[in-house]
Structures are given as structure tokens and as C-alpha cells.
Write a protein that holds these residues in place. Sequence first.
Motif, mmCIF file in Angstrom:
data_model
loop_
_atom_site.group_PDB
_atom_site.id
_atom_site.type_symbol
_atom_site.label_atom_id
_atom_site.label_comp_id
_atom_site.label_asym_id
_atom_site.label_seq_id
_atom_site.Cartn_x
_atom_site.Cartn_y
_atom_site.Cartn_z
ATOM 1 N N THR A 1 -45.967 -8.006 -56.064
ATOM 2 C CA THR A 1 -44.731 -7.507 -56.663
ATOM 3 C C THR A 1 -43.646 -8.549 -56.495
ATOM 4 O O THR A 1 -43.408 -9.035 -55.377
ATOM 5 C CB THR A 1 -44.293 -6.192 -56.001
ATOM 6 O OG1 THR A 1 -45.275 -5.183 -56.262
ATOM 7 C CG2 THR A 1 -42.951 -5.725 -56.557
ATOM 8 N N THR B 1 -39.556 -9.616 -57.663
ATOM 9 C CA THR B 1 -38.293 -9.175 -58.247
ATOM 10 C C THR B 1 -37.740 -10.313 -59.086
ATOM 11 O O THR B 1 -37.595 -11.435 -58.608
ATOM 12 C CB THR B 1 -37.282 -8.797 -57.158
ATOM 13 O OG1 THR B 1 -37.868 -7.824 -56.296
ATOM 14 C CG2 THR B 1 -36.010 -8.236 -57.773
ATOM 15 N N GLN C 1 -38.421 -4.975 -60.543
ATOM 16 C CA GLN C 1 -39.586 -5.379 -59.756
ATOM 17 C C GLN C 1 -40.811 -5.247 -60.645
ATOM 18 O O GLN C 1 -41.051 -4.202 -61.247
ATOM 19 C CB GLN C 1 -39.725 -4.509 -58.510
ATOM 20 C CG GLN C 1 -38.722 -4.854 -57.428
ATOM 21 C CD GLN C 1 -39.170 -4.412 -56.049
ATOM 22 O OE1 GLN C 1 -39.625 -3.278 -55.861
ATOM 23 N NE2 GLN C 1 -39.046 -5.286 -55.062
ATOM 24 N N TRP C 2 -41.570 -6.319 -60.729
ATOM 25 C CA TRP C 2 -42.734 -6.394 -61.605
ATOM 26 C C TRP C 2 -43.981 -6.579 -60.744
ATOM 27 O O TRP C 2 -43.966 -7.340 -59.775
ATOM 28 C CB TRP C 2 -42.602 -7.572 -62.557
ATOM 29 C CG TRP C 2 -41.272 -7.649 -63.267
ATOM 30 C CD1 TRP C 2 -40.134 -8.244 -62.790
ATOM 31 C CD2 TRP C 2 -40.943 -7.104 -64.544
ATOM 32 N NE1 TRP C 2 -39.111 -8.104 -63.707
ATOM 33 C CE2 TRP C 2 -39.580 -7.412 -64.784
ATOM 34 C CE3 TRP C 2 -41.665 -6.397 -65.495
ATOM 35 C CZ2 TRP C 2 -38.935 -7.031 -65.955
ATOM 36 C CZ3 TRP C 2 -41.013 -6.020 -66.667
ATOM 37 C CH2 TRP C 2 -39.668 -6.334 -66.884
ATOM 38 N N SER C 3 -45.062 -5.910 -61.103
ATOM 39 C CA SER C 3 -46.291 -5.983 -60.308
ATOM 40 C C SER C 3 -47.477 -6.357 -61.181
ATOM 41 O O SER C 3 -47.585 -5.911 -62.336
ATOM 42 C CB SER C 3 -46.565 -4.630 -59.625
ATOM 43 O OG SER C 3 -45.482 -4.232 -58.811
ATOM 44 N N ALA D 1 -48.041 -8.937 -65.580
ATOM 45 C CA ALA D 1 -47.397 -7.716 -65.095
ATOM 46 C C ALA D 1 -47.936 -6.488 -65.814
ATOM 47 O O ALA D 1 -48.017 -6.455 -67.046
ATOM 48 C CB ALA D 1 -45.893 -7.807 -65.270
ATOM 49 N N ARG E 1 -46.922 -3.316 -64.228
ATOM 50 C CA ARG E 1 -46.022 -2.270 -63.746
ATOM 51 C C ARG E 1 -44.596 -2.813 -63.669
ATOM 52 O O ARG E 1 -44.377 -3.997 -63.409
ATOM 53 C CB ARG E 1 -46.472 -1.736 -62.386
ATOM 54 C CG ARG E 1 -47.868 -1.137 -62.406
ATOM 55 C CD ARG E 1 -48.282 -0.569 -61.049
ATOM 56 N NE ARG E 1 -47.593 0.673 -60.741
ATOM 57 C CZ ARG E 1 -47.970 1.869 -61.212
ATOM 58 N NH1 ARG E 1 -49.014 1.970 -62.017
ATOM 59 N NH2 ARG E 1 -47.303 2.957 -60.882
ATOM 60 N N ASN F 1 -40.860 -1.650 -61.983
ATOM 61 C CA ASN F 1 -40.157 -0.735 -61.072
ATOM 62 C C ASN F 1 -41.061 0.394 -60.590
ATOM 63 O O ASN F 1 -40.660 1.560 -60.510
ATOM 64 C CB ASN F 1 -38.900 -0.168 -61.735
ATOM 65 C CG ASN F 1 -37.815 -1.219 -61.902
ATOM 66 O OD1 ASN F 1 -37.748 -2.180 -61.146
ATOM 67 N ND2 ASN F 1 -36.968 -1.053 -62.907
ATOM 68 N N GLY F 2 -42.313 0.031 -60.278
ATOM 69 C CA GLY F 2 -43.250 0.984 -59.702
ATOM 70 C C GLY F 2 -43.965 1.886 -60.676
ATOM 71 O O GLY F 2 -44.778 2.718 -60.272
ATOM 72 N N ASP G 1 -40.345 -8.270 -51.082
ATOM 73 C CA ASP G 1 -41.495 -8.248 -51.986
ATOM 74 C C ASP G 1 -42.307 -9.519 -51.795
ATOM 75 O O ASP G 1 -42.182 -10.192 -50.767
ATOM 76 C CB ASP G 1 -41.044 -8.091 -53.451
ATOM 77 C CG ASP G 1 -40.085 -9.202 -53.889
ATOM 78 O OD1 ASP G 1 -40.049 -10.254 -53.226
ATOM 79 O OD2 ASP G 1 -39.382 -9.020 -54.904
ATOM 80 N N SER G 2 -43.139 -9.857 -52.770
ATOM 81 C CA SER G 2 -44.014 -11.032 -52.655
ATOM 82 C C SER G 2 -43.401 -12.283 -53.249
ATOM 83 O O SER G 2 -44.080 -13.314 -53.370
ATOM 84 C CB SER G 2 -45.341 -10.747 -53.374
ATOM 85 O OG SER G 2 -45.913 -9.532 -52.966
ATOM 86 N N SER G 3 -42.138 -12.247 -53.635
ATOM 87 C CA SER G 3 -41.504 -13.392 -54.282
ATOM 88 C C SER G 3 -41.439 -14.598 -53.362
ATOM 89 O O SER G 3 -41.163 -14.473 -52.168
ATOM 90 C CB SER G 3 -40.083 -13.029 -54.737
ATOM 91 O OG SER G 3 -40.082 -11.951 -55.643
#
Length: 601
Positions: free
Chosen positions: A300, A302, A343-345, A397, A399, A401-402, A525-527
Amino acid sequence: MYRWARLGAAGAAGAGATAAALCIPTTSSVSTTADLETTPSRTAVRHGQGQGQVQQAPPWTSHRWFPRLRYGWAVAACDAADGSAAAVEPIELTRVDTELPRWAGPKPRPGEAQYTRATVSANDGTGGKPLWVTYRDGVYDITEFQHEHPGGNFITQAAGGAVDSFWQQWAYHHLSPKVVEALELLRIGALTDWTADDDCLDDGGQYTDEPHASRGTGQDVLFPQPFCSQSTPETLGSSYLTPNDDFYVRNHAPVPVTLPADLHEYELTFNRSPRAGNGPTTEVLRAPLEFVCGLFPAVTVTSIVQCTGNRAAEAIAAHPDKESGFKETPFEDIGFGMLGNAQWSGARLSEVLSALYPGLATEDHANLHVQFGGEDGYSCSVPLATVMDPTRDCILATRMNGKPLPLDHGYPVRALLPGVVGARNVKWVSSITIQNSECDSPWQALYYKVGPENEKVSAHHLPLQALTTSPPQGSAAPTPGAPLAANGVAFSGGSGNRIRAVQLSLDGGANWVDAEVHRAEVLADSSSRAYGWVRWSATLQTPAGGAAALVCRAVDDEGNASPAVGVPGGYLYDGYHTVRFAPGPAADMPEAAEALQDAAQ
């Protein structure tokens, strides 16, 4: 009306899902088969969650050249009983009767040549023959024009035939006045076997099933076909993450609404073009999206996403004598709202490509590019080095924002390239190609270019910026000597640097006040870098002589600062964001006005 299901992670159906839909037409009902009228329709319906509100029409109806037309909007409220990720999230795609805004075409000219469809068909540009096309009742010779067509070689798809059906998809042809100018110059005669029954009176159904229900009230419509909007200043300033329903939308064509609901049925195609000197054939791999995403851990990040043309109106105002492709188009009114933070996943693109093409990670990436193709027909590319750099956090991506991606934002999968202009973040990705050159689509070869004339390059990195979301543009001038509260957002763009400071001035930049930057609300997050925005707030003391405007600028952790005046042309404007107060006694101060004028030189 029909139901289209968007599946959650486990793909299981949620029981008890309910939905309601309401169709609301505008009060204007005028035939679009007539010639253009100088008085535009000024009533439109703004659509939201479960209710319609009549409001003043958006900016795209304000131009003298925009035809009067009838729009239909749909609003629907949808609610799934089970809010877990495994539930089906229902989307109502409500059929709405719409008429495509379109040009009438040049009027027949006395004594002009008469042609049949058979004659036009024979002139298809092959074997040294001229290249003709038709639009409605006119015949057009595009033999030379095809080489300067803004859409590149797409126009040759209509060789010897009609462009009408293609313009149903690429509806911007009916919004740009340049199309009218071209038609006038290229007309060579009339089509004798054309009748009114042959006319394309509507959009062919391509725009009638769009996800109207998910377009919230926190965005203002620029124009509806293809749907383009900007988030309101209130939306941008209200929360750290921009709500999905209120996130700006930039579509180039109809939203693909016939995609399979089962992610296992949605297939991604990966292509590796022949490598110079050592690649005998193109390598093609196909795999279900569900399978590809299941192989790699989801991360994830941002990141803001910003349209390349954001702040076009400011760019035009700052450089009134400079060329801009935005002037006299619906895009000339873009404020700063084609922007959002989310937030993108999804799976890291570098890991996916390295696994599919072993050895790619160690290759020289200098002259390689990654092209993304979308289900809507849109495509563009970025340097492979951008995608393969792990600190760039580029992902496929799924997802936002969840939640599963909304249709307007690329469901089921989009390219999310932090710090890169929005035009390269392709939605509804269906193909990914590694190749030796940039994409040759019009959106790469002709549009989204920056730099001096004859030296233009593809727009890539977003610039450092600070934006004021409150007070709003045109608000009352603050009382001399009184405090003025302000807030907004700031981000570093393509550098991924952290924001060191946001500074504001009420005297044209002669004196600056530091804002409070709200770093505590930034989500973990993972950024790898800071690709999302930070929000800021400040209270300034209004000078005794009053204030004409509030300007703000950002400074990143390497000392880079926003320039006073941004680049001309309309793309990537990054000058001081200026909120000009309404004229009045408190704002009539020559000193501040002169300082602002000096900053613009």
C-alpha cells in the motif's frame, strides 16, 4: 437498468444488498441536430448519493461555441449488507437517455461537388489514391491532414468511410472548436446518398451506462462526455485522504462497463518487443489478473494523482500572450481540483516484470519503455527505469483507500505511478508492453508534451506545489490588522522529497509566514518516499494597509521552492498559488498590487 457486480477479495456474494436509482433529466430539451446556437444551456443536474440537486451549469457550457443539448443524469444509492472485503459491492449502472454534444458540420456550399458512398470508399488512401472520409452529409479530403491530425494515425481507421461512429467514442471531437475549423477547410463536397435517417443522433449507447452513482457531490463537472471533473476546494481540504466518490475524474472515452466481474476472467497481456540485435520474436504472456496479483504480496502506497493540465486557468492568466492548447476549450477553466490524495494497494510492477522476464532487472534500462494499454483504447508509456526503480513505488493498483477501485478510477486494475503525471497512470489496464521506444499513441506523441517549441518532451514528473483550499478564491478581503486563517495542501511531486515548509504572504511575497504542517496525520504504509501530500494551516496578520491576495509556496527538504510564476503552456503549472480577494476598500492597496505584478514578470 441492470446490475453489474464488483467483487471483493474473496469474490463471494453478499446477501441482502440493496440499491435504489433515480433518473433526473435537465430542464433543457433542445435538438442537437440544429446548427450551433450562441446561447448555451445553463441548467444542469449535479448528481450525488441518492439525491439530485439542480445547480448552475458547469464551466463547459459557458463557451459561445458549445451547442445546446440535452443531458440526462442518474443518481443511485447502493448499500451492501456485509461490509467485509469478501462481499459483492453492487454498482448500479443506470441507463440514461443522452444526446451526444456534436457539431452540425459545415453547411453545403453552392455548386460543390456531389459524391456517393461508393466513390468515397474507393478513395481510401491506398495505391496512391487520396484519403477521403465523411462526417454526416459532408465529404472531406484528409490526404495531407492525416499527417498533422492531433489523433495521429487513428484517423486512418475511417479511411473511405464515416468518422461519425469513431467520434461517438472519442467524444472530445464534439467539444474542440479546432475540429470545426478543420472541417471547414477540408470539405470537398456533399454525400448524395446520405439521409437524416443515417445520422448518429445519440452516443450509440457508449455513455449511457456509466457509473453515475459513484460520482459524488464533492466534485464539479467540467464536461460529461467523456466524463471529466475536478474536486472542489472544500473536498481537497477536508481530509488527508480524498474520498473515492469525490476524487477528480479524467476520462478520455466511455468507461468500460462490460468488464467481467470475476477477476479470474480478466486477463492481462504482457509483451516484450524484440531486443535490438538479440531478440528473434516478441514474447507474449497472458494471465488472469487474479493469478498475477496472487503471486506477489500486495503493498500500500500513499500518493497523489494529478492531471497534467491541473491549474490550466492559472497558467493562461499568468501568461496571457503565450500559446496554450487550453485556450478556447472546455479545459481553460481547470482550477486546482484535478488532484487527489489516496492510498493505493497492489503488486509492485518491478516484481511482476522481473518475475515474468528474468534478467530484466539487470538489463540496461536507458532506452527501454513500458507501455500501458487500457480497455478504453487509451495508451501511453513511461521509461522502464521509472517502473523498475523500487523507490518509485510503481504498482498495479487494485484497491483505492481500502476498497476495490471504483469504475471511474480503473476497476479492476490501473497503473499507479507515484510522482508521475496523471496521463501516464493508465486505467483499466489490459496490456503491458516492454519496448524500445515511447508509445506512438496521440497521448504520447502529440499531447501531454512540455518544453520549448521544437524541443518538447513527454511530460513525466509532477512539480513541487503548495495550494490554498481556504479561504476560497474571490472571498472578501480581510480587515486590515485582523487575523486571517488559511489552510491547504502541499506535495513534492516527482522528487518524493518531504515538505520542509509551507510559506504564505499577504504582501505579494515581500514577507513570508511559515504554516504549521500537519505531519502527524500522514499514514504509515509501504511507501519508499513521500509521494502523498501534507495538509497545512496558518493564521496571518493582515497588514495595516490591507491585502489584495494571499500567495503560498512550498519548500522541500532539499531546499527546492515553488517558483513565483510557473511554466507557460497549460501543463504542470507550479507558480505561487494565489487567492485573490474580492475588490473593495480593504483590498485597494497599490503596494501589494505592485508586488504581485512584479512577481509575475
